[in-house]
Every structure is written in structure tokens, then in C-alpha cells.
Scaffold this motif. Structure first.
Motif, PDB file in Angstrom:
ATOM      1  N   ALA A   8       0.834  -1.208   0.000  1.00 24.64           N
ATOM      2  CA  ALA A   8       0.000   0.000   0.000  1.00 24.64           C
ATOM      3  C   ALA A   8       0.867   1.255   0.000  1.00 24.64           C
ATOM      4  N   ALA A   9       1.904   1.261   0.803  1.00 23.65           N
ATOM      5  CA  ALA A   9       2.804   2.423   0.844  1.00 23.65           C
ATOM      6  C   ALA A   9       3.509   2.592  -0.502  1.00 23.65           C
ATOM      7  N   TYR A  10       3.925   1.478  -1.105  1.00 25.11           N
ATOM      8  CA  TYR A  10       4.592   1.559  -2.407  1.00 25.11           C
ATOM      9  C   TYR A  10       3.641   2.137  -3.456  1.00 25.11           C
ATOM     10  N   ARG A  11       2.403   1.658  -3.476  1.00 24.80           N
ATOM     11  CA  ARG A  11       1.423   2.171  -4.439  1.00 24.80           C
ATOM     12  C   ARG A  11       1.161   3.658  -4.219  1.00 24.80           C
ATOM     13  N   SER A  12       1.294   4.105  -2.973  1.00 22.42           N
ATOM     14  CA  SER A  12       1.113   5.527  -2.649  1.00 22.42           C
ATOM     15  C   SER A  12       2.392   6.323  -2.887  1.00 22.42           C
ATOM     16  N   ARG A  13       3.402   5.657  -3.370  1.00 21.06           N
ATOM     17  CA  ARG A  13       4.703   6.267  -3.662  1.00 21.06           C
ATOM     18  C   ARG A  13       5.426   6.741  -2.403  1.00 21.06           C
TER      19      ARG A  13
END
Length: 101
Positions: free
Chosen positions: A30-35
Motif C-alpha cells: 500500500a505504501a509503495y502504491r502511494s509512492r
């Protein structure tokens, strides 16, 4: 097309550890998708500490380190992911992409 969703490769951990591991992977994804790559890296690192023999969190570490511009750390994490899951298509794709840079 977004980043790959990382999944554990084996159910080797006890149920409670497995739940924590899966939650850390989900939080990292989730954090990765949120950059938010620094937060993603913290979650993936925590997942590695829980299950160091799982390829998925190592691949997450690779993706986050690569996004943060930490090439040597990314390469090291990718090598570990490949050692743990040499048949995984994602690690092969990442290696091909790295080789073309």
C-alpha cells in the motif's frame, strides 16, 4: 499498470507470524502504491525480519530501494529474492530491466 502485488511463496510460518508477515507485506504494498517508498521499505524490512527465507519481502525491498535510488541495496535485495525463488517471473523481469539500464 501498477506495481506488482507481492504475495508470500510458502506457508512455512506459524499462523500468528504468518498473519503479521502478510500484514507487513500488505502495508508495504500500500505504501509503495502511494509512492511512500521509505515507509514501504520499513514494512518490507520488517517482513524480512519475520520471514527471511521468503522471496516476496526481499523483492519489496528491491522495489523500494530502487525507487529511492539506492542501487547497491536494491541489487543486493534482488539477488536474495532470486536465490529464494529463482523461478519467479517478477525477479526475472526485474533483472532484465536492471540489465537494460
Amino acid at each position: 499498470m501498477g506495481p506488482p502485488v507481492l504475495q508470500p511463496t510458502s506457508p512455512a510460518e506459524p499462523e500468528s507470524a504468518s498473519d503479521g508477515f502478510r500484514e507487513l507485506l500488505a502495508l508495504g504494498n500500500a505504501a509503495y502504491r502511494s509512492r511512500d517508498f521509505a515507509t514501504a521499505l520499513r514494512h518490507y524490512d520488517a517482513a524480512v525480519r519475520l520471514s527471511p527465507d521468503e522471496a516476496a519481502p526481499w523483492f519489496g525491498v528491491y522495489m523500494a530501494q530502487q525507487a529511492l535510488g539506492h542501487v547497491a541495496a536494491a541489487d543486493s535485495a534482488l539477488r536474495r529474492a532470486q536465490e529464494l525463488a529463482p523461478e519467479a517471473a517478477l525477479t526475472g523481469h526485474a533483472q532484465t530491466r536492471m540489465g537494460s539500464q
